[in-house]
Design an enzyme around this catalytic site. Structure first.
Site, PDB file in Angstrom:
ATOM      1  N   GLY A  45     -24.740 -43.508  24.013  1.00  0.00           N
ATOM      2  CA  GLY A  45     -25.038 -43.578  22.584  1.00  0.00           C
ATOM      3  C   GLY A  45     -24.755 -42.208  21.989  1.00  0.00           C
ATOM      4  O   GLY A  45     -25.237 -41.189  22.508  1.00  0.00           O
ATOM      5  N   ALA A  46     -23.992 -42.178  20.892  1.00  0.00           N
ATOM      6  CA  ALA A  46     -23.465 -40.906  20.384  1.00  0.00           C
ATOM      7  C   ALA A  46     -24.521 -39.823  20.153  1.00  0.00           C
ATOM      8  O   ALA A  46     -24.402 -38.716  20.699  1.00  0.00           O
ATOM      9  CB  ALA A  46     -22.647 -41.183  19.115  1.00  0.00           C
ATOM     10  N   GLN A 194     -24.260 -53.640  26.896  1.00  0.00           N
ATOM     11  CA  GLN A 194     -25.299 -52.833  26.231  1.00  0.00           C
ATOM     12  C   GLN A 194     -26.158 -53.700  25.308  1.00  0.00           C
ATOM     13  O   GLN A 194     -27.338 -53.405  25.104  1.00  0.00           O
ATOM     14  CB  GLN A 194     -24.657 -51.696  25.420  1.00  0.00           C
ATOM     15  N   ASP A 235     -19.474 -43.978  16.794  1.00  0.00           N
ATOM     16  CA  ASP A 235     -19.321 -42.820  17.682  1.00  0.00           C
ATOM     17  C   ASP A 235     -18.577 -41.678  17.013  1.00  0.00           C
ATOM     18  O   ASP A 235     -18.757 -40.512  17.367  1.00  0.00           O
ATOM     19  CB  ASP A 235     -18.612 -43.225  18.967  1.00  0.00           C
ATOM     20  N   ASN A 245     -16.355 -47.377  17.084  1.00  0.00           N
ATOM     21  CA  ASN A 245     -17.606 -47.834  17.684  1.00  0.00           C
ATOM     22  C   ASN A 245     -17.236 -48.690  18.898  1.00  0.00           C
ATOM     23  O   ASN A 245     -16.058 -48.896  19.203  1.00  0.00           O
ATOM     24  CB  ASN A 245     -18.441 -48.621  16.662  1.00  0.00           C
TER      25      ASN A 245
HETATM   26  O1  MRU Z   1     -20.315 -46.630  25.503  1.00  0.00           O
HETATM   27  P1  MRU Z   1     -21.613 -46.460  24.773  1.00  0.00           P
HETATM   28  O2  MRU Z   1     -22.671 -47.388  25.253  1.00  0.00           O
HETATM   29  O3  MRU Z   1     -22.074 -45.024  24.736  1.00  0.00           O
HETATM   30  O4  MRU Z   1     -21.285 -46.871  23.273  1.00  0.00           O
HETATM   31  C1  MRU Z   1     -22.263 -46.676  22.294  1.00  0.00           C
HETATM   32  C2  MRU Z   1     -21.896 -47.221  20.972  1.00  0.00           C
HETATM   33  O5  MRU Z   1     -20.811 -47.680  20.758  1.00  0.00           O
HETATM   34  C3  MRU Z   1     -22.937 -47.081  19.903  1.00  0.00           C
HETATM   35  O6  MRU Z   1     -22.806 -48.112  18.960  1.00  0.00           O
HETATM   36  C4  MRU Z   1     -22.751 -45.737  19.177  1.00  0.00           C
HETATM   37  O7  MRU Z   1     -22.748 -44.675  20.089  1.00  0.00           O
HETATM   38  C5  MRU Z   1     -23.809 -45.496  18.173  1.00  0.00           C
HETATM   39  S1  MRU Z   1     -25.366 -45.137  18.902  1.00  0.00           S
HETATM   40  C6  MRU Z   1     -26.460 -44.776  17.684  1.00  0.00           C
END
Ligand code: MRU
Length: 355
Positions: A45-46, A194, A235, A245
């Protein structure tokens, strides 16, 4: 529950790869463990990646050797480069690393404990600012929803993905507390689930009514049931509003537009990268093909099959109804709305080639 925290000189994080089966917390004093955890999505998550990287740099200051001149600077640079190489798409990671480095002012002459204190203060600020941003995003975004709302979300943009209450999920849980949510459709989010593993877990804990669907069910849901809004995180958002995203967001945006359903992106301003004019410049991570051929560790494809496994896609700004940030709701034209924020462009952390 917090995804990542600084506890007694260590970084403590929940291993997200184990959820929802096991709620396991890990602790480390080694930045390399943080870099590996980001790479393997134990921390993901970013905004959470940004906070973890900031704490990771604090740990790097433990690596110095008093007898070797310049060893603090060397350790810091090595950690900054190692953390920057962990995942390429979420700009929060690079923004946090360069902010940490600016806080030290490239001054490594002070003694280790003084530098450690300065670094930790900055990391804590990054964490607290994200907590505040999440709360504000939730408040602003909840006001966009009608009573008895049905929404759809993709991936996980909740507590697990941030330092606070989440971005897209902060909107949903805030609206639920105001009695506005009838149901949340949760895309399972292939290939790493996720949505099924993390978002459904968070919504259950928060007592928000939700229904899990496979990713390819969204079109049917839009066609046959009432859905008021699609709400997702991001992201990296380019200067024109194009938003990267989780893979599958772009087709969702196309479907939502066809069915006249607004798509809201929820993200703190730390996710906006004004140095990139449009989505074409956003680096898109490609993951290990095994994540596609072996979901949950079980082989579902012929051995040796060719796989294309991007972790993210880019939704063009034309398909985005509004971007909910802690500094307000941005409306089209996004280029002007983003320019008006006058955001600093994140500089490269030392020793890294920032993607
Ligand atoms: O690969 P991930 O699970 O890190 O991807 C995360 C996402 O795409 C989320 O939607 C994004 O980071 C926003 S989190 C507030």
């Amino acid at each position: 529950m917090v995804a990542v925290a600084w506890v007694g000189g260590k970084v403590r994080f929940i291993d997200q790869t184990k959820l929802p089966v096991e709620e396991q917390y890990l602790e480390t004093e080694d930045w390399r463990v943080i870099a590996a955890a980001i790479r393997s999505l134990q921390i993901r998550g970013a905004p959470a990646i940004g906070v973890a990287a900031a704490f990771g740099l604090c740990l790097a200051l433990n690596d110095h050797h008093d007898a070797i001149p310049g060893s603090l600077r060397t350790s810091w640079k090595e950690a900054a480069a190692g953390l920057a190489a962990s995942r390429p798409t979420a700009v929060n990671l690079f923004a946090a690393l360069s902010r940490m480095t600016s806080a030290l002012g490239d001054d490594f002459t002070a003694d280790a404990s003084c530098l450690r204190e300065r670094a930790l203060r900055e990391a804590m600020s990054i964490q607290q600012e994200d907590v505040d941003a999440c709360t504000r995003i939730g408040e602003l975004g909840a006001a966009l929803l009608p009573p008895d709302a049905v929404v759809l979300t993709h991936c996980n943009a909740g507590i697990l993905a941030t330092a606070g209450s989440g971005t897209a999920l902060s909107i949903i849980t805030t609206a639920a507390r105001r009695g506005l949510i009838r149901n949340v459709y949760v895309d399972e989010t292939r290939p790493l689930f996720q949505g099924a593993r993390l978002t459904a877990w968070e919504l259950a804990r928060a007592g928000v009514p939700h229904t899990l669907i496979t990713d390819n069910t969204a079109g049917s849901v839009f066609r046959t049931r009432k859905v008021n809004a699609v709400i997702v995180g991001a992201d990296r958002i380019a200067a024109n509003g194009d938003a990267a995203n989780k893979i599958g967001t772009y087709p969702l945006a196309v479907l939502a537009r066809y069915h006249d359903i607004p798509l809201y992106i929820a993200a703190p301003t730390t996710t906006i990268d004004t140095s990139i004019p449009d989505g074409g410049g956003i680096p898109i991570e490609e993951r290990n093909p095994r994540e596609v051929t072996h979901p949950a560790g079980v082989r579902v494809a012929p051995e040796g099959v060719k796989v294309f496994a991007p972790a993210f896609d880019v939704t063009p700004h034309e398909l985005i109804h509004a971007i909910v940030t802690e500094r307000g709701i941005l409306h089209p034209p996004f280029a002007a709305a983003i320019a008006a924020l006058r955001l600093p462009s994140p500089a490269s952390p030392p020793g890294s080639s920032r993607p």
